[in-house]
Scaffold this active site. Structure first.
Site, PDB file in Angstrom:
ATOM      1  N   ARG A 111       0.854  -1.177   0.000  1.00  0.00           N
ATOM      2  CA  ARG A 111       0.000   0.000   0.000  1.00  0.00           C
ATOM      3  C   ARG A 111       0.890   1.227   0.000  1.00  0.00           C
ATOM      4  O   ARG A 111       2.097   1.137   0.073  1.00  0.00           O
ATOM      5  CB  ARG A 111      -0.980   0.017   1.173  1.00  0.00           C
ATOM      6  CG  ARG A 111      -0.543  -0.543   2.522  1.00  0.00           C
ATOM      7  CD  ARG A 111       0.535   0.192   3.252  1.00  0.00           C
ATOM      8  NE  ARG A 111       0.298   1.624   3.303  1.00  0.00           N
ATOM      9  CZ  ARG A 111       1.257   2.508   3.493  1.00  0.00           C
ATOM     10  NH1 ARG A 111       2.501   2.097   3.636  1.00  0.00           N
ATOM     11  NH2 ARG A 111       0.987   3.790   3.528  1.00  0.00           N
ATOM     12  N   GLY A 112       0.249   2.349  -0.239  1.00  0.00           N
ATOM     13  CA  GLY A 112       1.023   3.586  -0.405  1.00  0.00           C
ATOM     14  C   GLY A 112       1.036   3.941  -1.877  1.00  0.00           C
ATOM     15  O   GLY A 112       1.399   3.097  -2.711  1.00  0.00           O
ATOM     16  N   ALA A 113       0.651   5.163  -2.209  1.00  0.00           N
ATOM     17  CA  ALA A 113       0.448   5.512  -3.613  1.00  0.00           C
ATOM     18  C   ALA A 113       1.600   5.097  -4.534  1.00  0.00           C
ATOM     19  O   ALA A 113       1.397   4.338  -5.487  1.00  0.00           O
ATOM     20  CB  ALA A 113       0.174   7.020  -3.700  1.00  0.00           C
ATOM     21  N   ARG A 164      -7.467  -0.079  -6.959  1.00  0.00           N
ATOM     22  CA  ARG A 164      -7.743   1.013  -6.009  1.00  0.00           C
ATOM     23  C   ARG A 164      -7.857   2.312  -6.805  1.00  0.00           C
ATOM     24  O   ARG A 164      -7.007   2.621  -7.638  1.00  0.00           O
ATOM     25  CB  ARG A 164      -6.634   1.120  -4.945  1.00  0.00           C
ATOM     26  CG  ARG A 164      -6.534  -0.106  -4.041  1.00  0.00           C
ATOM     27  CD  ARG A 164      -5.567   0.120  -2.876  1.00  0.00           C
ATOM     28  NE  ARG A 164      -6.134   1.019  -1.876  1.00  0.00           N
ATOM     29  CZ  ARG A 164      -5.430   1.492  -0.840  1.00  0.00           C
ATOM     30  NH1 ARG A 164      -4.147   1.194  -0.715  1.00  0.00           N
ATOM     31  NH2 ARG A 164      -6.010   2.290   0.055  1.00  0.00           N
ATOM     32  N   GLN A 207      -1.796   2.441   9.886  1.00  0.00           N
ATOM     33  CA  GLN A 207      -0.509   2.513   9.185  1.00  0.00           C
ATOM     34  C   GLN A 207       0.529   3.275  10.028  1.00  0.00           C
ATOM     35  O   GLN A 207       1.721   3.001   9.956  1.00  0.00           O
ATOM     36  CB  GLN A 207      -0.663   3.221   7.831  1.00  0.00           C
ATOM     37  CG  GLN A 207      -1.426   2.447   6.770  1.00  0.00           C
ATOM     38  CD  GLN A 207      -2.910   2.793   6.726  1.00  0.00           C
ATOM     39  OE1 GLN A 207      -3.503   3.097   7.760  1.00  0.00           O
ATOM     40  NE2 GLN A 207      -3.523   2.741   5.545  1.00  0.00           N
ATOM     41  N   ASP A 236      -2.233  11.066  -2.237  1.00  0.00           N
ATOM     42  CA  ASP A 236      -2.582  10.008  -3.186  1.00  0.00           C
ATOM     43  C   ASP A 236      -2.991  10.591  -4.532  1.00  0.00           C
ATOM     44  O   ASP A 236      -2.908   9.901  -5.543  1.00  0.00           O
ATOM     45  CB  ASP A 236      -3.699   9.139  -2.611  1.00  0.00           C
ATOM     46  CG  ASP A 236      -3.180   8.328  -1.434  1.00  0.00           C
ATOM     47  OD1 ASP A 236      -3.083   8.874  -0.318  1.00  0.00           O
ATOM     48  OD2 ASP A 236      -2.824   7.155  -1.640  1.00  0.00           O
ATOM     49  N   ASN A 279      -5.716  12.414   0.464  1.00  0.00           N
ATOM     50  CA  ASN A 279      -4.772  11.665   1.284  1.00  0.00           C
ATOM     51  C   ASN A 279      -5.565  10.868   2.312  1.00  0.00           C
ATOM     52  O   ASN A 279      -6.784  10.969   2.392  1.00  0.00           O
ATOM     53  CB  ASN A 279      -3.754  12.591   1.955  1.00  0.00           C
ATOM     54  CG  ASN A 279      -2.569  11.821   2.513  1.00  0.00           C
ATOM     55  OD1 ASN A 279      -1.920  11.054   1.801  1.00  0.00           O
ATOM     56  ND2 ASN A 279      -2.304  12.002   3.802  1.00  0.00           N
ATOM     57  N   LYS A 280      -4.847  10.061   3.097  1.00  0.00           N
ATOM     58  CA  LYS A 280      -5.494   9.188   4.069  1.00  0.00           C
ATOM     59  C   LYS A 280      -6.549   9.921   4.894  1.00  0.00           C
ATOM     60  O   LYS A 280      -6.336  11.061   5.307  1.00  0.00           O
ATOM     61  CB  LYS A 280      -4.411   8.602   4.993  1.00  0.00           C
ATOM     62  CG  LYS A 280      -4.894   7.625   6.029  1.00  0.00           C
ATOM     63  CD  LYS A 280      -5.737   6.493   5.460  1.00  0.00           C
ATOM     64  CE  LYS A 280      -5.065   5.833   4.288  1.00  0.00           C
ATOM     65  NZ  LYS A 280      -5.943   4.972   3.495  1.00  0.00           N
TER      66      LYS A 280
HETATM   67  C1  LIG Z   1       3.610   8.009  -0.010  1.00  0.00           C
HETATM   68  S1  LIG Z   1       1.977   7.936  -0.380  1.00  0.00           S
HETATM   69  C2  LIG Z   1       1.321   7.172   1.009  1.00  0.00           C
HETATM   70  C3  LIG Z   1      -0.146   7.435   1.108  1.00  0.00           C
HETATM   71  O1  LIG Z   1      -0.858   6.230   0.844  1.00  0.00           O
HETATM   72  C4  LIG Z   1      -1.598   5.923   2.005  1.00  0.00           C
HETATM   73  O2  LIG Z   1      -2.797   5.289   1.724  1.00  0.00           O
HETATM   74  P1  LIG Z   1      -2.888   3.671   1.839  1.00  0.00           P
HETATM   75  O3  LIG Z   1      -2.106   3.263   3.039  1.00  0.00           O
HETATM   76  O4  LIG Z   1      -4.377   3.418   1.959  1.00  0.00           O
HETATM   77  O5  LIG Z   1      -2.317   3.153   0.546  1.00  0.00           O
HETATM   78  C5  LIG Z   1      -1.851   7.264   2.650  1.00  0.00           C
HETATM   79  O6  LIG Z   1      -2.832   7.990   1.958  1.00  0.00           O
HETATM   80  C6  LIG Z   1      -0.492   7.880   2.493  1.00  0.00           C
HETATM   81  O7  LIG Z   1      -0.455   9.247   2.661  1.00  0.00           O
END
Ligand SMILES: CSC[C@H]1O[C@H](OP(=O)(O)O)[C@H](O)[C@@H]1O
Length: 377
Positions: free
Chosen positions: A45-47, A101, A210, A251, A261-262
């Site tokens: 996960r993570g953009a 996603r 996270q 994101d 973002n989250k």
């Molecule tokens: C470096 S981008 C990380 C970004 O992605 C996370 O979402 P997820 O854990 O659901 O993929 C979150 O929005 C972070 O800021």
């Protein structure tokens, strides 16, 4: 250095982030479907990291087709000869991965780049083996370029922080979410190494935690002083004057600077504005989507209610409790002090700053170029 995605021998290896910090276990994905499910279930996960994983998923599909397994790369354990040729395998892979996603534009940016490379090779008359090799090289380039972008962003962002800064961050934006080093957490890493950083407040980041599980794990490994807080304590530490800056990832950033973002990020931005604390978004240029006029058009992923009603197999809400579980929210550009990118720091008015940067660096993309959407979606 932590790197959450590896591609070896035609297999995509993903550090299973659902199991961290308890155990460091890698998941081997031998088909596009397995890569897609890993993205959907947040193994990775993570953009930027999901863009990298998807890129290697396309490379894996092409490699399978080139080995004559046709669609074997479409399903786990696919049998040789399945499916049609390279064209159908790659197109199917692009569509499946694009459907995993919706919010992180890096996923769609990476898939669009892989598709472009595929079409370039095919129009040059390249055969399956050459196409497969080119797609693997392109995916590796995406991964390495992301690491380089993170390192550049980190230098730009660290320079914004006062000596002895205390910062607050949300979710995980570290090496686990990128090609390495991280975005907002990359700024924190670099600021620490430069001696500019005193302490980090880590939002636990409900519901998937996270922050508590991944950011705390990364900071502990690096020996960076930090304190874990529940998301609801952010206001208290800001009010106590113990936060000099808020650093978050992104994101998707619209053409006017509105940022997805989250979930919980918007709340932090409102709090930071109220307390007169700088609020910085840190993201690679691949997170900017110039095709979107504002944040109103950013698709917000809604996830499984069970993420909210419990955790790790333990349910605490009554069975049947109605749940609204958006994984992201949109912070209006008006609440963002600056956007730190690998290409420099963008300041308001963002619509001009983003357009000028897009025109300067990638003529044609800032206007009508298709962006933020992958093939077939
Ligand atoms: C470096 S981008 C990380 C970004 O992605 C996370 O979402 P997820 O854990 O659901 O993929 C979150 O929005 C972070 O800021």
């Amino acid at each position: 250095m932590i790197r959450p995605v590896r591609y070896e021998g035609g297999v995509v290896h993903l550090l299973d982030q659902r199991r961290l910090p308890a155990e460091e276990r890698w998941q081997a994905c031998r088909s596009v479907e397995e890569v897609a499910r890993a993205i959907e279930t947040m193994v990775v996960r993570g953009a930027p990291a999901i863009g990298i994983a998807a890129a290697f998923g396309v490379a894996l599909a092409a490699a399978g087709a080139a080995r004559g397994r046709g669609g074997g790369a479409l399903e786990p354990g696919g049998t040789p000869g399945e499916g049609a040729g390279l064209e159908e395998v790659v197109e199917t892979a692009l569509r499946r991965l694009a459907a995993t996603r919706p919010t992180a534009v890096n996923l769609h940016w990476a898939l669009a780049r892989m598709e472009g490379r595929y079409r370039q090779m095919r129009s040059a008359g390249a055969g399956p083996d050459q196409v497969a090799a080119a797609l693997e090289a392109e995916a590796r380039a995406i991964q390495e370029e992301d690491l380089a972008m993170c390192l550049r962003m980190a230098e730009h962002g660290a320079a914004l922080l006062p000596e002895g800064a205390q910062v607050l961050t949300h979710c995980n934006t570290g090496a686990l979410a990128t090609g390495g080093h991280g975005t907002a957490l990359g700024v924190i890493r670099t600021a620490w190494r430069q001696g500019r950083l005193r302490h980090v407040w880590v939002d636990e980041t409900r519901p998937v935690l996270q922050g508590a599980r991944l950011t705390a794990w990364e900071l502990q490994k690096e020996g960076i002083p930090h304190t874990l807080i529940v998301d609801g304590a952010a206001a208290a530490v800001m009010a106590a004057g113990r936060v000099d800056a808020v650093l978050v990832g992104a994101d998707r950033i619209a053409a006017n600077g509105d940022t997805a973002n989250k979930i919980g990020t918007r709340m932090l931005a409102v709090l930071a504005r109220h307390h007169g604390i700088p609020f910085y978004v840190v993201a690679p240029w691949s997170t900017v989507d110039p095709s979107l006029p504002s944040g109103d058009g950013i698709p917000i992923e809604e996830r499984n209610p069970e993420e909210v009603t419990g955790f790790g197999g333990v349910r605490w809400a009554p069975a049947g409790t109605p749940v609204f579980n958006p994984a992201f929210d949109v912070t209006p550009a008006s609440l963002i002090t600056a956007i730190v990118t690998d290409r420099g720091i963008l300041r308001p008015p963002y619509i001009e700053a983003i357009a000028a940067r897009a025109r300067r660096d990638e003529p044609g993309r800032g206007e009508a170029a298709r962006w933020g959407r992958s093939p077939g979606c």
